[in-house]
Write an enzyme that holds these catalytic residues in place. Sequence first.
Site, PDB file in Angstrom:
ATOM      1  N   GLU A 283      -3.815  -5.100  -4.270  1.00  0.00           N
ATOM      2  CA  GLU A 283      -3.775  -3.732  -4.778  1.00  0.00           C
ATOM      3  C   GLU A 283      -4.375  -3.672  -6.189  1.00  0.00           C
ATOM      4  O   GLU A 283      -5.183  -2.794  -6.490  1.00  0.00           O
ATOM      5  CB  GLU A 283      -2.337  -3.200  -4.786  1.00  0.00           C
TER       6      GLU A 283
ATOM      7  N   CYS B 208       0.829  -1.199   0.000  1.00  0.00           N
ATOM      8  CA  CYS B 208       0.000   0.000   0.000  1.00  0.00           C
ATOM      9  C   CYS B 208       0.867   1.255   0.000  1.00  0.00           C
ATOM     10  O   CYS B 208       0.536   2.245  -0.656  1.00  0.00           O
ATOM     11  CB  CYS B 208      -0.947   0.002   1.192  1.00  0.00           C
TER      12      CYS B 208
END
Length: 222
Positions: free
Chosen positions: A207, A137
């Site tokens: 992601e 992240c």
Amino acid sequence: MITRTRDVLWSDVEDVYAAILAHPFIGGLTDGSLPREAFRHYIVQDAHYLRGYARALTVCAAKATDPADTVMFAEHAAGALAAEQDLHASLMTDLGSTPEDAAREPVAPTTRAYVSYMLATAYGGSFAEAVGAVLPCYWIYARVGEELVARSSPDPLYARWIAMYGGAEFRAVVDAVLDVTDKLGTTLSDAELDRMREHHRTTSRYEWMFWDAGYRRETWPV
């Protein structure tokens, strides 16, 4: 030549990163064609995600043995919540909604799965495993942000969002975590490093799934 842990981890996810850059969500951001409804869905889910991410960062802070690392992850947890409150609030206003409306919307399947996996890893695994799970992240957002800044966007709302993740301030935050990653890597056995790599690749895949879920405006099928 000693290979840095960050280099090992990045080599594991170069294909995932390339897939993210090729995703139509990213293309739509940079050419301005991304529907506002897709961006709004993404921002709503990102607000849900960041609250879980902040909790995972506090677990990293608790598991760190170096006090400086404890302070860093605790500060980053606070920063994640501040970003959710400040930037997302202004974006939601521009999208014709409010943070309160967004908070009432359901957590989508990919968001739920990503956060659940990350928290389970952080709580149940070692400090290295926790760092491996939270790192994408930071890192992928910074790398994507750099690419988006280079491409720019004709849409002022998208350009404002891009500026946050493509800026030098966020890059400095990511570099600090990568320094911890390299330091940590020198202490790990091969088995411990393998577990860290597995978690890092898994959340990197999440992601991509998060971008894709925003593009599809993912909802629960039943």
